[in-house]
Structure formats: C-alpha cells, structure tokens
Design an enzyme around this catalytic site. Structure first.
Site, PDB file in Angstrom:
ATOM      1  N   SER A  55       0.793  -1.231   0.000  1.00 32.17           N
ATOM      2  CA  SER A  55       0.000   0.000   0.000  1.00 32.17           C
ATOM      3  C   SER A  55       0.828   1.286   0.000  1.00 32.17           C
ATOM      4  O   SER A  55       0.265   2.379  -0.143  1.00 32.17           O
ATOM      5  CB  SER A  55      -0.955   0.013   1.198  1.00 32.17           C
ATOM      6  N   LYS A  58       0.268   3.710  -2.775  1.00 34.15           N
ATOM      7  CA  LYS A  58      -0.816   4.690  -2.743  1.00 34.15           C
ATOM      8  C   LYS A  58      -0.294   6.111  -2.574  1.00 34.15           C
ATOM      9  O   LYS A  58      -0.994   7.082  -2.887  1.00 34.15           O
ATOM     10  CB  LYS A  58      -1.794   4.331  -1.627  1.00 34.15           C
ATOM     11  N   SER A 120      -6.371   3.481   3.979  1.00 35.08           N
ATOM     12  CA  SER A 120      -5.655   2.641   3.020  1.00 35.08           C
ATOM     13  C   SER A 120      -6.626   1.864   2.133  1.00 35.08           C
ATOM     14  O   SER A 120      -6.388   0.697   1.786  1.00 35.08           O
ATOM     15  CB  SER A 120      -4.709   1.668   3.743  1.00 35.08           C
TER      16      SER A 120
END
Length: 388
Positions: A55, A58, A120
């Site tokens: 993640s 991101k 997230s």
C-alpha cells in the site's frame, strides 16, 4: 567543464562534525533515513533493492491527485461514482483494506483521499483512478509519468493501490523517500490536510447500519512528536513496511522500513528508527535564505559573473556530541551560459563530512543575466577563435 570552488574560510568557521556516524541496528531488511533540512542520508540499508511496495504505492496515487488539484485539473468537491464492477472486485475480505464504498455511490475527491490516506482503501484508490483517467491502467500511466519527472529511477507502477501484480509494480526505499519528500515540499497544504488524520468514518455495518470508523495505521502518530505521515503497507509478499515523516525543531526526517515480519514489529522499528534520527543527529545552520556564497563566471551574457545564493535556509546534519571540522565547496558546470533567470538552480553546495555521504544542496542565481548583444557575442567568438 565542472568547476569546484573552495568557500571563503570565515563563512563556515567553527562548523563541526564528528569522525564517525552514530551506530544503529534495525531488524528491517530494508531501511532508509534522510534529513530533508540538509538532504543528508543518515542511514541506508539495501535502499536500492527493488521490492513490492504494497500500500505504500498509494503515496503515488495521492501525489498525482495533489498535483492535479494544484494545477486546477481536479477539484476536492468533484464526485466520482463507484462502478458496480469496481465494487464487486474491491469489497469483502479478499479485497484487503477498504473504505467500505457502496456500488453506485457518489463520492467526492476529498473523501476518497481521506479513504486512501487514512484507511488505506484499495477500493478508494481504484474509484479515484477510474474517475480521473477512465481506467486504472490509464491512471497507472500517469503514475509512471510522475515517477519519471521525480527521478524515481527504480520504480514502476502497474496499478493504483499496490495490490500484488506479478512484479509489474516495484519501488525502492530511496525512491519512496524521494516521493514522500516531493509530496511534503510541493504540496504542504494538502499534505497537512490529509496525512495526519487519526481516523476517518465512512460506510455502514451490515445489519445494524452503524457507522464504520477506522483508525490511521501510521505507527508514528501519537507515539513520536511531530509525526504527520505518510503510508503503511502490507502483503504476504512484501511483509510489513512504512514510509513515514516527522518534524521537530525545524528538522524534518523521512524514513522507510520494509520487509518486517509483523504489525507490532513495524511499530517498534519505525518509532526506534526515527527517534534515533532526531536524538543521535543534530543540524548546524550554514546559510540563510538569499545569502550569497560565491560568484560564478557567465558566458555570452550581458554580465560576466552572477552571484550564487541559497534558495532557502541551508544546514548540515552531523552526529550529536563532540565535534571538529568539515569541507565545503561550490560545484557548477561553467562558465554558465546566458540567459540565466533569477532564482535558477545553476550550482550546488557540497558539504563533506567524515560521517555522512556528501550533502548536496542547491544554489541559485542571485539576479537575472540576459544574453549579450551582437557585438559582444561577436567579440567573444573572435576572442575564443584566436585563443586570447
């Protein structure tokens, strides 16, 4: 020709450094720590290894959105609709972390960014990507264009949320730190608005329909003074990772750890790492913003020289404790060809210490220098032809 000019000795008289970097050990297979006040790398462990970001990818999705908002190409109150096929793919336990979006729901860019940064949300990333570019693949192309412009030489993005994709998406710790620094420095208002929210509420539980509130997973928030970002990541392939930042006493550090074995180990190692950066190291001011350092030669300009000044307050990072001397020089490709704009980056200040790699900081033109007139250029050409 690259020129190196020693600085006037009195300019940096008394500026010190120790003989060796303070020791540090971490269980993280990959770790990287940089002081943005001086660009000094305080710690580097396998920082150029290509690895899956999970993640932490991101951060690039958010950076692209921030950049579009800054340029007026995207508005915070603009809304995108959750496509049924997107919802079908990115909901439930198999979809990883989610914002709990609903099919057909219309969601603002503002709330999608909160869902990405704080929660997230894999679903929030894809909805934002499709809303901006039509398809996630098209948005990934934007991510790679941004990576290229930022100089992330060892990073590639195949999707918007870091979901495992067979090795198409990869990063390095050094590149993640560069991306974090660019986010903080280029978009300070948006960074402050989104990256340090302790929690965010979105979606309803099945049955009772209660609001769903999720906490920010940032392991530094509430544990380290001045912590305000950025992004955790976890997959079975990548392990537990984190790119984080905190500011204390005017010093901002950016850290990356990756490949850790558990959620709790990520907390322990992240807190220990950045606290070491603040406690074991200190900064010494070198130049105030606008202070003149040297004069550089100019070629074919309406002036023969231009002053080199600091574009911002510049400092050197050194281990805390007893200190002795450093070496400082100005480096530029010279003579510098006109025209030159005021504030243009045309040279670097290189600070060499015994305990860190060279700390390289930009120097800019003090004033604008126009191109020389015809007769002056002709005379310079004649002078050069005859070797005078």
């Amino acid at each position: 020709m690259k020129l190196a000019l020693p600085l006037i000795a009195t300019l940096f008289a008394g500026v010190p450094v120790t003989a060796a970097a303070p020791p540090f050990e971490t269980a993280a297979p990959v770790a990287y720590l940089v002081d943005l006040s001086s660009e000094a790398v305080l710690y580097s462990k396998d920082a150029d290894r290509r690895m899956p970001p999970a993640s932490m990818a991101k951060m690039m999705t958010v950076y692209v959105a921030f950049d579009m908002i800054k340029k007026g190409e995207l508005k915070l109150d603009q809304k995108f609709t959750v496509r049924p096929e997107t919802w079908s793919k990115w909901h439930g336990p198999v979809a990883g972390s989610t914002m709990f979006l609903s099919s057909g729901e219309s969601v603002s860019v503002d709330n999608l960014l909160k869902g990405i940064v704080t929660l997230s949300g894999n679903d929030a990333c894809v909805v934002l990507a499709e809303g901006i570019s039509g398809t996630e693949a098209a948005f990934a192309a934007r991510m790679n264009d941004a990576a290229k412009k930022l100089g992330l030489a060892n990073s590639q993005f195949g999707n918007s949320n870091g979901w495992p994709d067979g090795g198409i998406t990869y990063v390095t710790a050094r590149d993640l730190a560069k991306l974090a620094a660019a986010t903080i420095e280029e978009h300070p208002r948006l960074y402050k608005k989104y990256y340090s929210l302790p929690s965010f509420t979105w979606g309803k539980t099945l049955g009772s329909g209660s609001d769903i509130t999720q906490a920010n997973r940032d392991p530094l928030l509430g544990r380290v003074a001045g912590a305000d970002g950025l992004k955790t990541g976890h997959t079975d392939e990548a392990g537990y990772g984190f790119t984080g930042s905190a500011e204390q006493g005017g010093r901002r550090l950016v850290m990356v750890v990756a490949g850790l074995g558990s959620f709790n180990q990520r907390i322990e190692e992240s807190v220990k790492f950045i606290e070491w950066g603040f406690r074991a190291w200190s900064t010494k001011s070198l130049l105030a913003k606008g202070q003149k350092v040297e004069t550089a030669e100019v070629q074919l300009g309406d002036a023969t020289t231009v002053g080199l000044v600091a574009p911002r307050n510049l400092a050197v990072t050194m281990p805390a404790g007893p200190l002795n001397g450093i070496k400082v020089k100005v480096v530029y490709e010279g003579p510098i060809k006109a025209p030159i704009a005021a504030g243009q980056h045309i040279a670097d200040l290189v600070v060499q210490t015994a305990s860190t790699p060279p700390q390289v900081m930009p120097l800019v033109a003090e004033t604008a220098v126009g191109q020389a007139g015809f007769f002056r250029r002709a005379w310079a050409g004649l002078w050069s032809f005859f070797g005078m």
